[in-house]
Design a protein around this motif. Structure first.
Motif, mmCIF file in Angstrom:
data_model
loop_
_atom_site.group_PDB
_atom_site.id
_atom_site.type_symbol
_atom_site.label_atom_id
_atom_site.label_comp_id
_atom_site.label_asym_id
_atom_site.label_seq_id
_atom_site.Cartn_x
_atom_site.Cartn_y
_atom_site.Cartn_z
ATOM 1 N N THR A 177 37.857 -33.075 36.076
ATOM 2 C CA THR A 177 38.942 -33.611 35.270
ATOM 3 C C THR A 177 39.871 -34.480 36.105
ATOM 4 O O THR A 177 40.291 -35.560 35.673
ATOM 5 N N ALA A 178 40.162 -34.026 37.315
ATOM 6 C CA ALA A 178 41.062 -34.798 38.172
ATOM 7 C C ALA A 178 40.453 -36.156 38.489
ATOM 8 O O ALA A 178 41.129 -37.183 38.396
ATOM 9 N N VAL A 179 39.181 -36.155 38.865
ATOM 10 C CA VAL A 179 38.530 -37.418 39.240
ATOM 11 C C VAL A 179 38.476 -38.367 38.038
ATOM 12 O O VAL A 179 38.776 -39.559 38.146
ATOM 13 N N PHE A 210 47.530 -36.964 28.388
ATOM 14 C CA PHE A 210 46.412 -36.074 28.719
ATOM 15 C C PHE A 210 46.831 -35.057 29.783
ATOM 16 O O PHE A 210 46.439 -33.892 29.731
ATOM 17 N N ARG A 211 47.632 -35.513 30.737
ATOM 18 C CA ARG A 211 48.101 -34.602 31.794
ATOM 19 C C ARG A 211 48.840 -33.413 31.208
ATOM 20 O O ARG A 211 48.625 -32.266 31.611
ATOM 21 N N ILE A 212 49.721 -33.686 30.259
ATOM 22 C CA ILE A 212 50.494 -32.605 29.643
ATOM 23 C C ILE A 212 49.552 -31.620 28.954
ATOM 24 O O ILE A 212 49.683 -30.403 29.108
ATOM 25 N N VAL A 235 37.437 -34.589 24.177
ATOM 26 C CA VAL A 235 36.785 -33.296 23.916
ATOM 27 C C VAL A 235 37.534 -32.182 24.636
ATOM 28 O O VAL A 235 37.848 -31.129 24.056
ATOM 29 N N LEU A 236 37.878 -32.411 25.898
ATOM 30 C CA LEU A 236 38.607 -31.377 26.656
ATOM 31 C C LEU A 236 39.953 -31.093 25.993
ATOM 32 O O LEU A 236 40.376 -29.935 25.881
ATOM 33 N N SER A 237 40.627 -32.145 25.529
ATOM 34 C CA SER A 237 41.916 -31.949 24.868
ATOM 35 C C SER A 237 41.757 -31.083 23.629
ATOM 36 O O SER A 237 42.574 -30.188 23.379
#
Lengths: 435, 283
Positions: A216-218, A231-233, B25-27
């Motif tokens: 996710t970080a990359v 998205f970060r939140i 999707v992850l969200s």
């Protein structure tokens, strides 16, 4: 010139004299300090004779008459006495080294601090680091060292539901608990089965959260992404919300018959052509409970890694990638040769703490399905890890305190051993200036 | 030439598409469980399980029940008292110890650091029986101060390491020049280093505060009477009994306890990165 006029103090003599605490200081001319050391010693000796020696005797027997002698209290008092004696021995060592040091100082400088005022000033100037760390050590002594010592000792007794003081006495049984755990068939099979799952759980759940965190970080770190903050939140939410809330909610969602996962999520999948999924026995089949646990821990634990790795990524200089571009490296090569090594180098110690955290991650195991389903003997369910087994051994209807303590010792040895080995292997502390 | 160009264009489009697909999707995977929990807190129908219900009736009845028919407010107050005192005591102790190990070179320093490192690996919460006996002897069972001290003690070793790591990143030149100007130990700590360490202190405070909110094991074990419980233990009762599931009330209680923490978390999260990478990477 001047130093020749003073009579030298013998460092050896000062050290030897302070075997009777205080005499060394008096020899150096520090009467006040000498009396202080002497007073502490006398106080300790009085304590030892009146309380200490009986405490040690009771500690050896753990009591002889039920009701009158409470074995547990005797055990604890003995432990306290061991700590007191240990602290006094430290004072004794301090006393000897102080006498020698002051004698040396006298020989080079030609004077010593005599007044109370100058002594206090000296403590403030040179003892400042000790003053600042005393609170930490004081709390740890009572909250960590003492309980760990008591646990260690308890593992060598027969303290269980047959032997509840003060009605019954507790006795030392040597290595009996460990022998039971490793060789007695009933407990051995439980121990082996629980330990096996604990290790699988630790490896899979932690690796899951680390992998998802790095991934996710990359991905989120790419420059073109719109709405990065948004998205970060979202990605931080699983960390921000108290874990027990989410675990209990998941526990409800994974319910076999009425849970949202079976009812809504899997139902949704069935709209995809040629896909047919029937209800999954999340809570009643050990395999599926384990799968659910690993997925939930990945969900819960990845944000922490995500934040850390994002920090590392932003600190990697762009030149590295530019150089790689010139050399014609593709995206995968850049990732495996630059990004990943940088991440692993910087965060290896934190990854290790994540493994030890999951090894002892009680909340998720206990709150999701109480260690169930099923039973692998010894009161443990099929998804119990060592720490939740200990909890059950301690709080169940027929508590096995001594066995629980023995398991605790085994856990500690495993965790400390493995972490120290990996810390050493990854050279996590080689860049730390220890001295 | 043209073919290559369009293929790289396509590749770029494809990789961007995959990136956004992953993010979305992850969200959804993160938001869905949270959303249905929040929704259940406001759901008027008698729930036995969380579901995403698009046609539900919104109501505050669950909260009203929570306040009037359960001890929720008492649990909330208990948790707050324990969390705030844990935070204050732990942050003071850890800041002082971390500062000392970063700035001073003294006899026993190396052994002290190793002691912190090893003791941090001992699963202290597994020493349940010992805590029980200790509590029995010093009359600490069912008492907040005892549980608070257990939390504080458990948090010291690891966080001292992190704190030390952060202080290590603050340049020492300032200390030196202040010392030459005649500043004493306290002045250097108070006026120079503490202000610079504020981001890490904030992070430490947040974590120390969140610890008691997340713990179930110790509070369930050491606090016995219902009016002394923390929220985690109290809420668990709502869903522990399979025959009497009070799911909506659980959701309402969870929602209320999460709000202050989530707000604090996002207010302070700017500091996480510096705090974590400085403290974490240097060990």
């Amino acid at each position: 010139m001047e130093s020749q006029n003073i009579k030298k103090k013998s460092v050896r003599k000062a050290g030897l004299l302070s075997l009777i605490p205080g005499l060394g200081q008096m020899y150096n001319g520090q009467q006040l300090k000498g009396f202080a050391f002497l007073a502490v010693t006398i106080a300790f000796l009085i304590e030892l004779v009146t309380i200490g020696i009986p405490a040690f005797q009771d500690f050896v027997t753990l009591g002889t008459v039920p009701i009158r002698d409470h074995s547990l209290f005797l055990l604890v008092k003995g432990t306290l006495q061991i700590i007191i004696t240990f602290v006094f021995l430290m004072v004794l060592i301090l006393n000897v080294s102080d006498a020698r040091q002051v004698a040396k100082q006298y020989n080079t400088l030609g004077y010593v601090n005599r007044s109370a005022r100058s002594m206090l000033k000296n403590i403030w100037e040179n003892g400042f680091p000790y003053l600042l760390t005393i609170p930490a050590y004081f709390v740890m002594l009572f909250v960590i060292v003492f309980p760990v010592l008591v646990t260690l000792l308890m593992a060598f007794t027969n303290y269980d539901f047959y032997h509840i003081p003060p009605a019954k006495l507790i006795d030392w049984v040597g290595l009996q608990n460990f022998v039971n755990m490793f060789f007695l068939s009933a407990y051995r099979s439980t121990f082996v089965s629980v330990l096996g799952w604990t290790i699988i759980w630790t490896l899979l759940a932690t690796t899951g959260q680390i992998t998802l965190g790095i991934l996710t970080a990359v991905i989120t770190n790419q420059k073109f992404i719109i709405g990065k903050k948004f998205f970060r939140i979202i990605f931080l939410l699983p960390w921000a919300i108290p874990a027990f809330v989410t675990i209990m909610s998941f526990s409800n969602m994974f319910n076999d018959s009425i849970g949202a996962i079976n009812q809504q999520v899997l139902g949704l999948l069935n709209y995809i052509p040629f896909v047919h999924v029937s209800d999954i026995p999340w809570k009643t089949d050990p395999f599926w409970t384990k799968t659910a646990l690993i997925m939930i821990q990945t969900w819960l634990g990845f944000p922490y890694i995500f934040v850390m790795v994002t920090g590392v990524l932003q600190s990697i200089p762009d030149d590295l990638y530019e150089a790689a571009n010139i050399d014609g490296a593709n995206a995968i090569q850049k990732f495996t040769k630059i990004t990943l090594p940088m991440i692993l180098f910087a965060t290896a110690p934190v990854f290790i703490t994540q493994y030890t955290f999951n090894f002892n991650n009680f909340s998720i195991i206990y709150l999701f399905n109480s260690g169930g389903p099923g039973d692998v003997g010894g009161g443990a369910g099929s998804t119990d890890i060592l720490i939740s087994w200990i909890y059950k051994l301690t709080t169940g209807t027929s508590p096995q305190y001594a066995l629980a303590s023995a398991v605790t010792i085994v856990i500690s040895i495993i965790v400390i051993g493995v972490s120290l080995l990996t810390f050493k292997k990854t050279h996590a502390f080689s860049n730390e200036e220890m001295m | 030439m043209r073919g290559i160009l369009s293929s790289t264009k396509f590749n770029r489009f494809f990789s961007r598409f995959l990136t956004y697909l992953f993010l979305i999707v992850l969200s959804i995977i993160i938001i869905y469980p949270l959303l249905i929990t929040v929704q259940s807190a406001f759901n008027a129908s008698d729930l036995t399980a969380f579901t995403l219900d698009l046609h539900m009736h919104w109501t505050l009845a669950n909260f009203q029940q929570l306040f009037t028919q359960t001890l929720y407010l008492t649990w909330f107050k208990n948790t707050m008292i324990i969390a705030v005192s844990t935070m204050i005591i732990q942050v003071i102790i850890v800041t002082l110890a971390g500062y000392t190990y970063s700035r001073y070179r003294f006899k026993g320093r190396k052994n002290g650091l190793i002691f912190f490192l090893v003791i941090q690996m001992v699963p202290t919460m597994a020493a349940l029986t010992a805590y029980f006996v200790l509590g029995l002897i010093i009359n600490g069972l069912d008492q907040y101060w005892f549980l608070t001290m257990v939390y504080v003690g458990g948090g010291i070793p690891m966080n001292t390491w992190l704190m030390k790591g952060y202080f290590d990143t603050i340049p020492r030149d300032l200390d030196e020049s202040a010392r030459i100007d005649g500043a004493g130990h306290l002045r250097i700590l108070w006026q120079i280093n503490l202000p610079l360490a504020m981001p890490m202190i904030a992070v430490q405070a947040l974590w120390a505060f969140m610890g008691p909110f997340g713990d179930y094991l110790l509070s369930a074990f050491l606090l016995r009477s219902p009016e002394n419980m923390t929220v985690a233990v109290g809420l668990q009762q709502f869903i522990a009994d399979p025959t009497n599931q009070r799911v909506a009330m659980f959701a309402a209680g969870s929602f209320l306890i999460s709000i202050p923490i989530v707000i604090l978390f996002f207010l302070l999260q700017r500091n996480f990165q510096s705090g974590l990478t400085a403290g974490g990477t240097k060990g």
